[in-house]
Design a protein around this motif. Structure first.
Motif, mmCIF file in Angstrom:
data_model
loop_
_atom_site.group_PDB
_atom_site.id
_atom_site.type_symbol
_atom_site.label_atom_id
_atom_site.label_comp_id
_atom_site.label_asym_id
_atom_site.label_seq_id
_atom_site.Cartn_x
_atom_site.Cartn_y
_atom_site.Cartn_z
ATOM 1 N N LYS A 15 0.834 -1.197 0.000
ATOM 2 C CA LYS A 15 0.000 0.000 0.000
ATOM 3 C C LYS A 15 0.871 1.250 0.000
ATOM 4 C CE LYS A 15 -3.759 -2.208 2.617
ATOM 5 N NZ LYS A 15 -4.645 -2.112 3.812
ATOM 6 N N VAL A 16 0.324 2.292 -0.606
ATOM 7 C CA VAL A 16 0.974 3.609 -0.599
ATOM 8 C C VAL A 16 -0.032 4.600 -0.033
ATOM 9 C CG1 VAL A 16 1.990 5.448 -1.986
ATOM 10 C CG2 VAL A 16 2.387 3.051 -2.613
ATOM 11 N N SER B 285 5.828 8.492 -7.816
ATOM 12 C CA SER B 285 7.114 8.134 -8.410
ATOM 13 C C SER B 285 7.045 6.720 -8.981
ATOM 14 C CB SER B 285 8.214 8.191 -7.358
ATOM 15 O OG SER B 285 8.031 7.156 -6.396
ATOM 16 N N PRO B 286 7.959 6.369 -9.867
ATOM 17 C CA PRO B 286 7.995 4.991 -10.390
ATOM 18 C C PRO B 286 8.085 3.956 -9.276
ATOM 19 C CG PRO B 286 9.392 6.403 -11.729
ATOM 20 C CD PRO B 286 8.951 7.225 -10.548
ATOM 21 N N GLU B 287 8.831 4.278 -8.230
ATOM 22 C CA GLU B 287 8.970 3.340 -7.119
ATOM 23 C C GLU B 287 7.631 3.161 -6.397
ATOM 24 O OE1 GLU B 287 12.674 4.831 -8.462
ATOM 25 O OE2 GLU B 287 10.967 5.966 -7.632
ATOM 26 N N GLU B 288 6.898 4.264 -6.230
ATOM 27 C CA GLU B 288 5.605 4.187 -5.557
ATOM 28 C C GLU B 288 4.569 3.447 -6.409
ATOM 29 O OE1 GLU B 288 5.142 8.123 -2.789
ATOM 30 O OE2 GLU B 288 5.278 8.471 -4.961
ATOM 31 N N MET B 289 4.730 3.512 -7.734
ATOM 32 C CA MET B 289 3.763 2.891 -8.637
ATOM 33 C C MET B 289 4.066 1.424 -8.920
ATOM 34 S SD MET B 289 1.254 4.861 -9.469
ATOM 35 C CE MET B 289 0.617 4.210 -11.009
ATOM 36 N N SER C 286 -5.265 6.774 -0.970
ATOM 37 C CA SER C 286 -4.295 5.697 -0.780
ATOM 38 C C SER C 286 -4.323 4.803 -2.018
ATOM 39 C CB SER C 286 -4.623 4.876 0.468
ATOM 40 O OG SER C 286 -5.887 4.260 0.344
ATOM 41 N N VAL C 287 -3.265 4.030 -2.180
ATOM 42 C CA VAL C 287 -3.170 3.122 -3.321
ATOM 43 C C VAL C 287 -2.885 1.720 -2.804
ATOM 44 C CG1 VAL C 287 -2.055 2.624 -5.530
ATOM 45 C CG2 VAL C 287 -2.168 5.000 -4.695
ATOM 46 N N GLU C 288 -3.664 0.773 -3.275
ATOM 47 C CA GLU C 288 -3.405 -0.626 -2.963
ATOM 48 C C GLU C 288 -2.963 -1.309 -4.250
ATOM 49 O OE1 GLU C 288 -6.802 -2.406 -1.170
ATOM 50 O OE2 GLU C 288 -6.787 -1.067 0.584
ATOM 51 N N HIS C 289 -1.750 -1.803 -4.253
ATOM 52 C CA HIS C 289 -1.232 -2.510 -5.422
ATOM 53 C C HIS C 289 -1.672 -3.970 -5.335
ATOM 54 C CE1 HIS C 289 0.862 0.951 -6.806
ATOM 55 N NE2 HIS C 289 1.742 0.979 -5.823
ATOM 56 N N VAL C 290 -2.352 -4.415 -6.375
ATOM 57 C CA VAL C 290 -3.038 -5.707 -6.345
ATOM 58 C C VAL C 290 -2.572 -6.600 -7.496
ATOM 59 C CG1 VAL C 290 -5.304 -6.849 -6.466
ATOM 60 C CG2 VAL C 290 -5.066 -4.618 -5.318
ATOM 61 N N ILE C 291 -2.419 -7.861 -7.202
ATOM 62 C CA ILE C 291 -2.222 -8.888 -8.234
ATOM 63 C C ILE C 291 -3.445 -9.802 -8.199
ATOM 64 C CG2 ILE C 291 -0.931 -10.953 -8.906
ATOM 65 C CD1 ILE C 291 0.565 -8.505 -9.653
ATOM 66 N N THR D 37 9.775 -7.386 -8.491
ATOM 67 C CA THR D 37 10.819 -7.246 -9.514
ATOM 68 C C THR D 37 10.475 -6.225 -10.589
ATOM 69 O OG1 THR D 37 9.878 -8.983 -10.908
ATOM 70 C CG2 THR D 37 11.448 -9.665 -9.202
ATOM 71 N N GLY D 38 9.235 -5.770 -10.603
ATOM 72 C CA GLY D 38 8.806 -4.837 -11.645
ATOM 73 C C GLY D 38 8.187 -5.521 -12.843
ATOM 74 N N GLN D 39 8.137 -6.868 -12.828
ATOM 75 C CA GLN D 39 7.505 -7.630 -13.906
ATOM 76 C C GLN D 39 6.866 -8.882 -13.319
ATOM 77 O OE1 GLN D 39 7.051 -7.007 -17.217
ATOM 78 N NE2 GLN D 39 7.970 -4.987 -16.925
#
Length: 724
Positions: free
Chosen positions: A103-104, A391-395, A110-115, A400-402
């Motif tokens: 989360k950010v 930022s790219p890091e926050e997004m 707020s942002v929840e990064h989800v897979i 690994t980024g992939q």
């Protein structure tokens, strides 16, 4: 135009690239000095486009006849069924297995990064943007954001829209389209083959088309499952779901909304036009923008919007967009009619900003904000605010980024490969009943390839002549299937053996025309040789303009055009091959016909021969083994794309066509795999075993010969036995 009386005869067809190395070669032009044919390299595109226009004209006539709401509703029913037929069937819904990776937290959101998994192990990287201030127990409207064709997906430029929507109180769910952002599928390849965005979509999309599926099918399903995820969240109001995206994201938004009735409001930007203007301007675009036989089945961009009427829709464009603004306006006019019929004219809106590029503008963004605020019942200011991008890091979603390196999962290729295996298993079962199977193969191959039997044959035009020792060369052209010509060289021996040969070479009619080269070998053995430039080859191709999906110098977009009209390039070429056969038969009714092809033109000769019993002998030099091998090879050679038949594997494969040739003499030299490498394994492939079985069953064992292509092989070694 003349109707030539047709006779049975024999002709030899040869499609070849140089076998004995690269030599300096004379380029013998047929139409170079003809002003009428200065644009001949683009003839293939224009021929496909003309057929599209005719199909679209029929559609326009149908649309013009719709006057009442009941008539429009009847068309909606037809369009829904057609869309599902050409895009589906979709897979069964399985567990999303959604996980919040991290989360950010920001001041007002707020942002929840989800897979999540749209299909088992098919991972989708996504981010849920949640505005702060949602009261406990209440639900907020949500908007799915679909990204355009950027390498970064939604992670960079599209934040301007995403964060503005969040600041206006909308939940926003953005996910990476496959092939973009953190879902790059060729991430492990050298830079020259690390295909992303349009190239990725087209590369895997071509393989999907062979199976009767499409890139669009996979990407639409991702969007449908994204809706599923949204509805699993307690914060989301299921009655207030919207979707928007720009450019390629506009494509996805339009398509997903057309299939998912849970989406209330849709706002595609910088995409909507119509097929007529698309063909007239930039041409068919990358893989997912083309629906299987879409135009042939009576569809256009307007149908993606009209099928969901009277639900709210807003389409946005700029005057300088490469997606034709004229087509945009024409589509807006058409779609307005169905909303008027429903008495809901205010639910369909369109906005055009004066701007000289394919860009998002402040005016269009504000129109889009206002649209969602109205129809998702979330009032407030529609001003486009300055926002601070993450930022790219926050997004970043994955470690690994992939997803390809963070998880062991599926790709479009691997999922489609399962379809290939299933279809081949079905074909193998059908091959057990050979008589019925091979009979049906001929009919279905004609239909799927879009083959049209040539009837009227024009009188050829002579443009020059060359005399050589023992033979002459006439430079001629004849009208093809459409409004184009087929340039060809006719090699006439002083002493004929009564046989004719049509030499089809992917490098053009002149590639083996020099003295001492392959064509001369046949001529000195008494053959009359006709070497043409088929559409897409030599003087009539390939197209000399760039489009959005060119891989290793191969233009995929023209092939996509053939997919849209329900045909194939190989089917068109096969028709012209048989047109040339009829021409030779007219000139010499007693001539015998052989056929030889190499590389990318082998499927053309194979289809022509299967449909024409006059061709007594067929030689395929460096043919790839099957359509299945193209669809089953992750890094297949792009040069093969124009020889593919969309949907072929649903009913036949190249080995089936080869089997229909029995008991005619069939020579195969240097069979290759999907990557273009020669198959040197001494163990016979399943495809070759099948062909041998058919020849053996018909007591024609000696008529089928397969052998490797050896370095510096001499013509006598290759062809002497075959021609005798």
């Amino acid at each position: 135009m003349r109707n030539f009386k047709l006779y049975f005869s024999s002709i030899v067809f040869i499609v070849m690239v140089s076998i004995r190395g690269i030599y300096a070669q004379e380029n013998i032009s047929v139409i170079k000095n003809w002003i009428t044919y200065k644009d001949a390299p683009n003839a293939q595109y224009f021929h496909i486009a003309e057929q599209a226009y005719k199909q679209l004209e029929k559609r326009e006539e149908n649309i013009a006849s719709l006057n009442t709401l009941s008539e429009w509703k009847a068309r909606q029913t037809i369009v829904k069924k057609t869309l599902l037929d050409i895009v589906g069937p979709f897979p069964k819904k399985t567990a999303l297995n959604a996980k919040i990776i991290r989360k950010v937290d920001k001041t007002d959101y707020s942002v929840e990064h989800v897979i999540f998994e749209s299909q088992p192990k098919f991972y989708v990287s996504s981010s849920l943007f949640l505005p702060k201030g949602i009261k406990k127990g209440t639900k907020a409207p949500a908007i799915i954001y679909t990204s355009g064709h950027t390498k970064d997906g939604y992670h960079a430029a599209y934040q301007q829209i995403i964060l503005n929507l969040v600041k206006k109180g909308f939940i926003v769910f953005a996910f990476d389209p496959v092939g973009q952002g953190e879902r790059q599928e060729y991430f492990d390849q050298p830079e020259s083959k690390s295909y992303v965005t349009t190239k990725s979509h087209s590369y895997s999309g071509a393989q999907a088309f062979i199976t009767g599926s499409s890139q669009a099918s996979y990407m639409i399903w991702d969007g449908i499952r994204a809706v599923d995820y949204l509805l699993s969240r307690k914060e989301v109001d299921s009655e207030r779901i919207g979707i928007t995206g720009r450019s390629g994201g506009g494509t996805q938004a339009s398509q997903i909304a057309a299939f998912d009735e849970r989406i209330l409001a849709v706002a595609p930007e910088n995409y909507i036009t119509n097929y007529t203007r698309l063909f007239q301007s930039i041409g068919p675009q990358d893989g997912e923008q083309n629906l299987f036989s879409g135009i042939a089945r009576g569809l256009d961009h307007a149908d993606l919007l009209a099928v969901r009427a009277p639900k709210p829709a807003l389409i946005l464009a700029t005057t300088g967009d490469f997606f034709s603004v004229q087509g945009f306006q024409e589509t807006a006019d058409e779609v307005s009619n169905i909303y008027n019929a429903y008495g809901k004219s205010d639910s369909f809106n369109f906005t055009v900003d004066v701007f000289p590029a394919h860009k998002s503008t402040k005016n269009n963004r504000e129109a889009m904000y206002a649209f969602f605020q109205k129809y998702l019942n979330n009032p407030g200011s529609s001003e486009d605010l300055e926002v601070e991008f993450l930022s790219p890091e926050e997004m970043q979603v994955t470690d690994t980024g992939q997803v390809s390196t963070s998880f062991t999962g599926e790709t479009i290729f691997s999922l489609n490969k399962k379809n290939v295996d299933r279809l081949i298993d079905t074909l193998n079962q059908e091959r057990n009943n050979l008589k019925d199977h091979l009979s049906s193969v001929l009919n279905v191959a004609k239909k799927l390839s879009g083959y049209v039997e040539p009837t009227e044959i024009d009188k050829p035009v002579l443009t020059g002549r060359i005399n050589r020792v023992g033979y002459t060369i006439d430079m001629k052209f004849v009208k093809g299937e459409g409004d184009y010509v087929i340039p060809y060289l006719l090699f006439k021996p002083d002493v004929s053996n009564g046989k004719s040969l049509v030499y089809l070479n992917p490098s053009g009619k002149s590639a083996e025309a020099d003295e001492g080269r392959e064509i001369e070998w046949f001529v000195k053995n008494g053959f009359t040789v006709l070497a043409p430039d088929l559409l897409g080859v030599g003087e009539v191709g390939p197209v000399n303009f760039r489009m959005d999906s060119e891989l290793e110098g191969i233009n995929y977009n023209v092939w996509f055009g053939s997919v849209l009209i329900g045909r194939s390039i190989v089917g068109i070429q096969a028709g012209d091959v048989n047109r040339l056969i009829k021409l030779l038969e007219f000139n010499d009714p007693t001539t015998k016909i052989y056929g030889v092809a190499k590389g990318t033109l082998c499927p053309t000769l194979l289809h022509a021969s299967a449909f024409n019993l006059s061709i007594e002998r067929i030689a395929l030099i460096q043919p790839y083994s099957s359509y299945a091998t193209i669809a089953s090879t992750r890094m297949y050679a792009p040069k093969y794309v124009n020889s593919l038949v969309p949907g072929a594997l649903t009913a036949y494969d190249l080995p089936d066509l080869r089997a229909t040739l029995v008991p005619r003499k069939l020579l195969m030299i240097g069979e290759t795999n999907g990557a273009g490498g020669q198959i040197l394994n001494k163990k016979l492939s399943r495809e070759i075993t099948f062909i041998k079985k058919v020849y053996n069953m018909n007591i024609a064992k000696e008529q089928f010969v397969i052998k490797p292509l050896l370095p510096n092989a001499k013509y006598d070694e290759l062809y002497a036995e075959w021609i005798n």
